[in-house]
Design a protein around this motif. Structure first.
Motif, short mmCIF file in Angstrom:
data_model
loop_
_atom_site.label_atom_id
_atom_site.label_comp_id
_atom_site.label_asym_id
_atom_site.label_seq_id
_atom_site.Cartn_x
_atom_site.Cartn_y
_atom_site.Cartn_z
N SER B 58 4.76 1.16 5.68
CA SER B 58 5.11 0.72 4.32
C SER B 58 4.98 -0.80 4.19
O SER B 58 4.49 -1.31 3.19
CB SER B 58 6.51 1.18 3.93
OG SER B 58 7.49 0.46 4.60
N SER B 59 5.42 -1.54 5.24
CA SER B 59 5.29 -3.00 5.21
C SER B 59 3.83 -3.41 5.15
O SER B 59 3.43 -4.26 4.34
CB SER B 59 5.93 -3.63 6.45
OG SER B 59 7.29 -3.36 6.53
N GLN B 60 3.03 -2.82 6.04
CA GLN B 60 1.61 -3.19 6.10
C GLN B 60 0.92 -2.87 4.78
O GLN B 60 0.11 -3.65 4.29
CB GLN B 60 0.92 -2.43 7.24
CG GLN B 60 1.35 -2.84 8.61
CD GLN B 60 0.91 -4.26 8.96
OE1 GLN B 60 0.00 -4.80 8.35
NE2 GLN B 60 1.59 -4.87 9.90
N ALA B 62 2.23 -2.63 1.83
CA ALA B 62 2.70 -3.54 0.77
C ALA B 62 2.05 -4.90 0.91
O ALA B 62 1.71 -5.54 -0.10
CB ALA B 62 4.22 -3.67 0.84
N LEU B 63 1.87 -5.37 2.15
CA LEU B 63 1.17 -6.65 2.36
C LEU B 63 -0.28 -6.54 1.91
O LEU B 63 -0.83 -7.46 1.30
CB LEU B 63 1.23 -7.06 3.84
CG LEU B 63 2.57 -7.64 4.30
CD1 LEU B 63 2.56 -7.82 5.81
CD2 LEU B 63 2.84 -8.98 3.63
N ALA B 66 -0.30 -6.74 -1.76
CA ALA B 66 -0.09 -8.12 -2.22
C ALA B 66 -1.36 -8.95 -2.05
O ALA B 66 -1.71 -9.75 -2.93
CB ALA B 66 1.06 -8.76 -1.44
N GLU B 70 -3.49 -10.71 -4.98
CA GLU B 70 -3.73 -12.16 -4.90
C GLU B 70 -5.23 -12.47 -4.98
O GLU B 70 -5.63 -13.51 -5.49
CB GLU B 70 -3.14 -12.70 -3.59
CG GLU B 70 -3.07 -14.20 -3.48
CD GLU B 70 -2.03 -14.83 -4.40
OE1 GLU B 70 -1.15 -14.10 -4.89
OE2 GLU B 70 -2.12 -16.05 -4.63
#
Lengths: 186, 135
Positions: B58-60, B62-63, B66, B70
């Motif tokens: 989930s962290s990866q 979400a990064l 992002a 960007e």
């Protein structure tokens, strides 16, 4: 003075206000990794940060403050040392209306002093309810960890309050630097 | 936990994973997780901790999302992380508002494209079964 870059960390449990604090002071559009929160039993909140928040503050002399927010839940604890690496200090945010706020202080302070040391921390308690836990309880919990860190109240929705936290932390960092130099001379 | 999918959907996810891992030789294991890091269904080697993999996926993801935003690329749909002994693939289930992510562990060297294709087929199939929009 040469322009420098400083990295600061906002940490603390889910719902303590890390994303809000960074948004309150950042001078750039913050980078966020918020997703839908499916764990409403743990915290009734629409979204939660799963990797990091990022914002920036320009300092006098051209220096820049890079602000990182950690995910709060312990299942994301693997991100904490990754984000904290190279940081000059940590602000631990707590939700004083939660019954386990003092226990949370113990968890986050003990985990982050491993990375930044015992002097470069500030604890900020929001929504403090003395009926649940007075501020003295937070001080006591920090002392039991063998650290004397500033423990203050703050409303991180207010830019001025977050700026105050940054100033306190920078004072801590400067004092830690002076003490380290004195230690080296002795 | 209010799971982003119900019990029937979880059964579908589990069946999908079991089929995927059974038929793809280069796949060591796979799991579906929620975008906020909870395991929904898994078929993983014993050496892999599902809860940890779910949080990291989930962290990866979400990064990745992002970074895509960007870079003006809208949403992240898949991530491939190449390790020295294999790869981890992360794919969003289409139409689930990216609330469900497939994490697949592959040791395929020469057939990673085939594994990726199978994973895409799997998430498209799940997206269609959930009655949501196709990719």
């Amino acid at each position: 003075m040469d322009a420098r870059e400083y990295k600061l960390i906002f940490t603390g449990p889910m719902g303590a206000g890390k994303t809000t604090a960074i948004r309150a002071v950042s001078e750039i559009d913050t980078i966020s990794t918020e997703v839908a929160n499916t764990d409403r039993a743990a915290f009734d909140k629409d979204t939660t940060t799963v990797a990091m928040d990022y914002g920036e503050v320009q300092l006098a002399g051209g220096s820049r403050l890079r602000l990182y927010g950690t995910p709060g839940q312990e299942r994301f604890a693997y991100m904490w040392p990754i984000l904290a690496k190279g940081s000059v200090g940590v602000i631990v945010l707590l939700d004083g209306s939660r019954a386990d706020a003092v226990e949370r202080l113990t968890l986050y302070v003990s985990r982050f002093i491993e990375v930044v040391g015992p002097e470069r921390l500030v604890v900020a308690v929001g929504r403090l309810d003395p009926a649940i836990k007075p501020l003295a309880e937070y001080h006591r919990a920090a002392q039991q960890l063998g650290v004397t860190v500033p423990v203050v109240t703050a409303d991180v929705r207010q830019r001025e309050d977050v700026q105050m936290l940054l100033e306190i932390l920078f004072t801590q960092v400067e004092v830690a630097g002076v003490l380290a130099e004195l230690g080296a001379e002795v | 936990m209010d799971a982003p999918v119900g019990r029937i959907e979880q059964t579908l996810l589990q069946r999908c994973l079991d089929e995927l891992v059974k038929h793809e030789v280069g796949l060591k294991g796979a799991m579906f997780c929620s975008s906020d890091g909870f395991e929904l269904a898994s078929n993983l080697p014993k050496s892999v901790t599902a809860a940890s993999l779910a949080a990291m996926a989930s962290s990866q993801f979400a990064l990745g999302d992002a970074m895509c935003k960007e870079s003006g690329l809208k949403h992240c749909q898949e991530l491939i992380m190449d390790g020295s002994a294999g790869s981890v693939l992360l794919l969003a289930v289409p139409g689930s508002d990216r609330t469900v992510v497939l994490a697949a562990i592959s040791n395929a060297k020469n057939t990673l494209g085939q594994v990726l294709y199978a994973c895409k087929q799997a998430v498209d199939g799940i997206g269609a079964r959930f009655g949501k929009a196709h990719r």
